[in-house]
Design a protein around this motif. Structure first.
Motif, PDB file in Angstrom:
ATOM      1  N   SER A  58      13.253 -54.297  10.410  1.00 51.79           N
ATOM      2  CA  SER A  58      11.931 -53.795  10.030  1.00 51.79           C
ATOM      3  C   SER A  58      12.025 -52.370   9.503  1.00 51.79           C
ATOM      4  CB  SER A  58      10.978 -53.856  11.233  1.00 51.79           C
ATOM      5  OG  SER A  58      10.869 -55.177  11.725  1.00 51.79           O
ATOM      6  N   LEU A  59      12.835 -51.532  10.157  1.00 48.77           N
ATOM      7  CA  LEU A  59      13.012 -50.158   9.690  1.00 48.77           C
ATOM      8  C   LEU A  59      13.669 -50.115   8.318  1.00 48.77           C
ATOM      9  CD1 LEU A  59      14.201 -48.447  13.009  1.00 48.77           C
ATOM     10  CD2 LEU A  59      11.975 -48.212  11.894  1.00 48.77           C
ATOM     11  N   ALA A  60      14.629 -51.010   8.082  1.00 54.62           N
ATOM     12  CA  ALA A  60      15.300 -51.053   6.777  1.00 54.62           C
ATOM     13  C   ALA A  60      14.319 -51.457   5.674  1.00 54.62           C
ATOM     14  CB  ALA A  60      16.475 -52.025   6.825  1.00 54.62           C
ATOM     15  N   ILE A  61      13.467 -52.424   5.968  1.00 55.86           N
ATOM     16  CA  ILE A  61      12.466 -52.860   4.982  1.00 55.86           C
ATOM     17  C   ILE A  61      11.502 -51.720   4.673  1.00 55.86           C
ATOM     18  CG2 ILE A  61      10.515 -54.415   4.584  1.00 55.86           C
ATOM     19  CD1 ILE A  61      12.037 -56.509   6.245  1.00 55.86           C
ATOM     20  N   ILE A  62      11.069 -50.999   5.710  1.00 54.22           N
ATOM     21  CA  ILE A  62      10.177 -49.856   5.508  1.00 54.22           C
ATOM     22  C   ILE A  62      10.849 -48.809   4.630  1.00 54.22           C
ATOM     23  CG2 ILE A  62       9.084 -47.890   6.677  1.00 54.22           C
ATOM     24  CD1 ILE A  62       8.601 -49.790   9.065  1.00 54.22           C
ATOM     25  N   ALA A  63      12.121 -48.530   4.893  1.00 54.90           N
ATOM     26  CA  ALA A  63      12.844 -47.523   4.107  1.00 54.90           C
ATOM     27  C   ALA A  63      12.928 -47.928   2.637  1.00 54.90           C
ATOM     28  CB  ALA A  63      14.246 -47.321   4.680  1.00 54.90           C
ATOM     29  N   VAL A  64      13.194 -49.208   2.375  1.00 52.59           N
ATOM     30  CA  VAL A  64      13.325 -49.678   0.988  1.00 52.59           C
ATOM     31  C   VAL A  64      11.986 -49.594   0.262  1.00 52.59           C
ATOM     32  CG1 VAL A  64      13.767 -51.704  -0.447  1.00 52.59           C
ATOM     33  CG2 VAL A  64      15.295 -51.181   1.454  1.00 52.59           C
ATOM     34  N   ILE A  65      10.917 -50.091   0.892  1.00 53.92           N
ATOM     35  CA  ILE A  65       9.612 -50.106   0.218  1.00 53.92           C
ATOM     36  C   ILE A  65       9.080 -48.686   0.042  1.00 53.92           C
ATOM     37  CG2 ILE A  65       7.247 -50.966   0.315  1.00 53.92           C
ATOM     38  CD1 ILE A  65       8.260 -53.310   1.946  1.00 53.92           C
ATOM     39  N   ALA A  66       9.260 -47.830   1.047  1.00 54.35           N
ATOM     40  CA  ALA A  66       8.823 -46.442   0.922  1.00 54.35           C
ATOM     41  C   ALA A  66       9.571 -45.738  -0.208  1.00 54.35           C
ATOM     42  CB  ALA A  66       9.037 -45.701   2.243  1.00 54.35           C
ATOM     43  N   THR A  67      10.854 -46.041  -0.359  1.00 52.33           N
ATOM     44  CA  THR A  67      11.638 -45.459  -1.454  1.00 52.33           C
ATOM     45  C   THR A  67      11.114 -45.932  -2.810  1.00 52.33           C
ATOM     46  OG1 THR A  67      13.616 -45.348  -0.061  1.00 52.33           O
ATOM     47  CG2 THR A  67      13.944 -45.254  -2.446  1.00 52.33           C
ATOM     48  N   LEU A  68      10.758 -47.215  -2.902  1.00 57.63           N
ATOM     49  CA  LEU A  68      10.205 -47.741  -4.148  1.00 57.63           C
ATOM     50  C   LEU A  68       8.871 -47.075  -4.478  1.00 57.63           C
ATOM     51  CD1 LEU A  68      10.978 -51.560  -3.765  1.00 57.63           C
ATOM     52  CD2 LEU A  68      12.134 -49.907  -5.251  1.00 57.63           C
ATOM     53  N   MET A  69       8.022 -46.871  -3.466  1.00 56.18           N
ATOM     54  CA  MET A  69       6.754 -46.187  -3.698  1.00 56.18           C
ATOM     55  C   MET A  69       6.989 -44.751  -4.167  1.00 56.18           C
ATOM     56  SD  MET A  69       4.316 -47.500  -0.558  1.00 56.18           S
ATOM     57  CE  MET A  69       2.989 -46.378  -1.065  1.00 56.18           C
TER      58      MET A  69
END
Length: 268
Positions: free
Chosen positions: A241-252
């Motif tokens: 879950s933390l990895a997914i958050i990091a990826v999507i936040a980076t894309l934003m």
């Protein structure tokens, strides 16, 4: 210098910039791969506790399993939706509040100390208030995502409004411009870099607010998965879950940076 010489210098400069950009990207990618490799090695050799820290291949297997059975996307979709709404509301409301305060010198003097106090307060402590006020659901999570960014947006934008070169303001006043014209022709264009920088900050703040809100009330979302993984002692689920958050936040963040580059190139 002759035009051909200028063109040649410019071409060499662009080539050097491309090489630098490639070198930076290659170094970043190398460091990331080294980090993943060391993480995997240390976990598999029991140098670190694999039960707590998990390791990349196990996290990937968890991600792929939940992606295939369809249980992951609803959580991701809900959290992304809540974050985008909280991000937009926090930015828009903060900018509107900053504009109102700038417009009225009286309000500016009255509200400025309250903004400082509000900014010093831990916003996550407002979670129970939002739960009671909006109910234990979507609205309270969005309210948390908005609240954690709206005050800092107001302060940053208002401070930027005040720091605009007053000589420009006096020119418009001399020509008979109204306060509205001063704002639209001088203040707002001059503070676009600050607005864009604030957007970058708000990406991270909105994610923090939404995840904390989901910790408290949600039965779905990435924040819920983190809490659930902790409760059942499935730390691979937590790390995924933390990895997914990091990826999507980076894309934003990269999306905001792209908008910044486009606007900057237009104003050049």
């Amino acid at each position: 210098m002759q035009p051909k010489e200028i063109e040649s210098v410019h071409r060499r400069y662009l080539q050097l910039e491309k090489r630098m950009s490639f070198s930076v990207f290659a170094t970043q990618l190398f460091l990331f791969l080294v980090f993943l490799g060391l993480w995997e090695l240390l976990a598999r050799t029991n140098t670190i506790n694999a039960l707590i820290f998990s390791y990349p291949t196990k996290i990937w297997a968890q991600f792929w399993l939940q992606l295939q059975d369809g249980s992951l996307l609803p959580h991701v979709g809900l959290t992304v939706w809540e974050t985008i709404i909280g991000f937009l509301l926090g930015t828009i409301l903060g900018t509107v509040m900053a504009t109102i305060i700038w417009w009225s010198p009286f309000l500016s003097r009255v509200l400025e100390p309250y903004l400082v106090i509000a900014n010093s307060m831990p916003k996550v402590a407002l979670g129970p208030v939002f739960i009671v006020g909006f109910g234990p659901g979507l609205l309270s999570v969005i309210a948390m995502g908005c609240a954690i960014s709206v005050i800092i947006t107001t302060i940053n934008v208002y401070t930027s409004f005040k720091e605009v070169n007053q000589n420009y303001v006096k020119v418009v006043q001399t020509l008979g411009g109204s306060k509205r014209q001063i704002f639209t022709l001088v203040i707002l264009p001059a503070t676009i870099p600050t607005l864009l920088a604030t957007l970058k900050v708000n990406v991270g703040l909105s994610w923090v607010g939404v995840i904390v809100g989901e910790f408290l009330v949600s039965q779905q979302g990435l924040g819920y998965l983190i809490i659930y993984g902790f409760q059942v002692f499935n730390f691979t689920l937590v790390m995924m879950s933390l990895a997914i958050i990091a990826v999507i936040a980076t894309l934003m963040y990269q999306g905001v940076a792209y908008i910044e580059r486009r606007l900057t190139s237009q104003f050049k």
